[in-house]
Design a protein around this motif. Structure first.
Motif, PDB file in Angstrom:
ATOM      1  N   CYS A  10       0.843  -1.195   0.000  1.00  0.00           N
ATOM      2  CA  CYS A  10       0.000   0.000   0.000  1.00  0.00           C
ATOM      3  C   CYS A  10       0.881   1.249   0.000  1.00  0.00           C
ATOM      4  N   ILE A  11       0.589   2.170  -0.895  1.00  0.00           N
ATOM      5  CA  ILE A  11       1.395   3.388  -0.994  1.00  0.00           C
ATOM      6  C   ILE A  11       1.076   4.393   0.114  1.00  0.00           C
ATOM      7  N   GLU A  12      -0.005   4.174   0.859  1.00  0.00           N
ATOM      8  CA  GLU A  12      -0.330   5.069   1.969  1.00  0.00           C
ATOM      9  C   GLU A  12       0.211   4.559   3.302  1.00  0.00           C
ATOM     10  N   TRP A  36      -6.572   0.968  -6.106  1.00  0.00           N
ATOM     11  CA  TRP A  36      -5.266   1.358  -6.630  1.00  0.00           C
ATOM     12  C   TRP A  36      -5.390   2.734  -7.253  1.00  0.00           C
ATOM     13  N   SER A  37      -4.254   3.341  -7.535  1.00  0.00           N
ATOM     14  CA  SER A  37      -4.216   4.616  -8.247  1.00  0.00           C
ATOM     15  C   SER A  37      -3.100   4.519  -9.275  1.00  0.00           C
ATOM     16  N   ARG A  39      -0.381   5.731  -8.956  1.00  0.00           N
ATOM     17  CA  ARG A  39       0.885   5.693  -8.207  1.00  0.00           C
ATOM     18  C   ARG A  39       1.142   4.359  -7.530  1.00  0.00           C
ATOM     19  N   LEU A  42      -3.430   0.365  -3.102  1.00  0.00           N
ATOM     20  CA  LEU A  42      -3.981   0.856  -1.840  1.00  0.00           C
ATOM     21  C   LEU A  42      -4.666  -0.320  -1.158  1.00  0.00           C
ATOM     22  N   CYS A  47      -7.354   3.906   3.244  1.00  0.00           N
ATOM     23  CA  CYS A  47      -6.155   4.399   2.566  1.00  0.00           C
ATOM     24  C   CYS A  47      -6.493   4.993   1.203  1.00  0.00           C
ATOM     25  N   SER A  48      -7.479   4.428   0.526  1.00  0.00           N
ATOM     26  CA  SER A  48      -7.908   4.972  -0.763  1.00  0.00           C
ATOM     27  C   SER A  48      -8.445   6.390  -0.593  1.00  0.00           C
ATOM     28  N   HIS A  51      -5.577   8.777   0.313  1.00  0.00           N
ATOM     29  CA  HIS A  51      -4.762   9.054  -0.873  1.00  0.00           C
ATOM     30  C   HIS A  51      -5.452  10.092  -1.760  1.00  0.00           C
ATOM     31  N   ARG A  54      -5.383  13.523  -0.023  1.00  0.00           N
ATOM     32  CA  ARG A  54      -4.030  14.097  -0.019  1.00  0.00           C
ATOM     33  C   ARG A  54      -3.690  14.663  -1.392  1.00  0.00           C
ATOM     34  N   ARG A  55      -4.018  13.924  -2.443  1.00  0.00           N
ATOM     35  CA  ARG A  55      -3.699  14.394  -3.789  1.00  0.00           C
ATOM     36  C   ARG A  55      -4.486  15.649  -4.149  1.00  0.00           C
TER      37      ARG A  55
END
Length: 73
Positions: A10-12, A36-37, A39, A42, A47-48, A51, A54-55
């Motif tokens: 997970c990127i977060e 997912w994104s 990047r 997730l 977390c999605s 994310h 935040r973006r």
């Protein structure tokens, strides 16, 4: 296409893909990730959402849905 090579986590929050708490499409790891994104992956709805928010705050929202990072095209 992802903007950079993805780690299978997970990127977060960093939870690894394959972890029992990672969310999968239809609840099955064989179906791939549920979130997912462009990047990376997730792990869950929380977390999605984090994310996405935040973006938006950083001024870099996703412009279109990202393709499934586990599908080979």
């Amino acid at each position: 296409m992802l903007q950079r090579p993805q780690a299978r986590a997970c990127i977060e929050c960093g939870r690894p893909y394959g972890h029992p708490d990672f969310a999968y499409h239809a609840g099955r790891v064989e179906n791939g990730p549920a979130y997912w994104s462009d990047r990376g992956l997730l792990c869950c709805h929380t977390c999605s959402t984090a994310h996405f928010e935040r973006r938006v705050k950083e001024g870099d929202p996703m412009q279109e849905p990202a393709p499934n990072p586990l599908e080979r095209g």
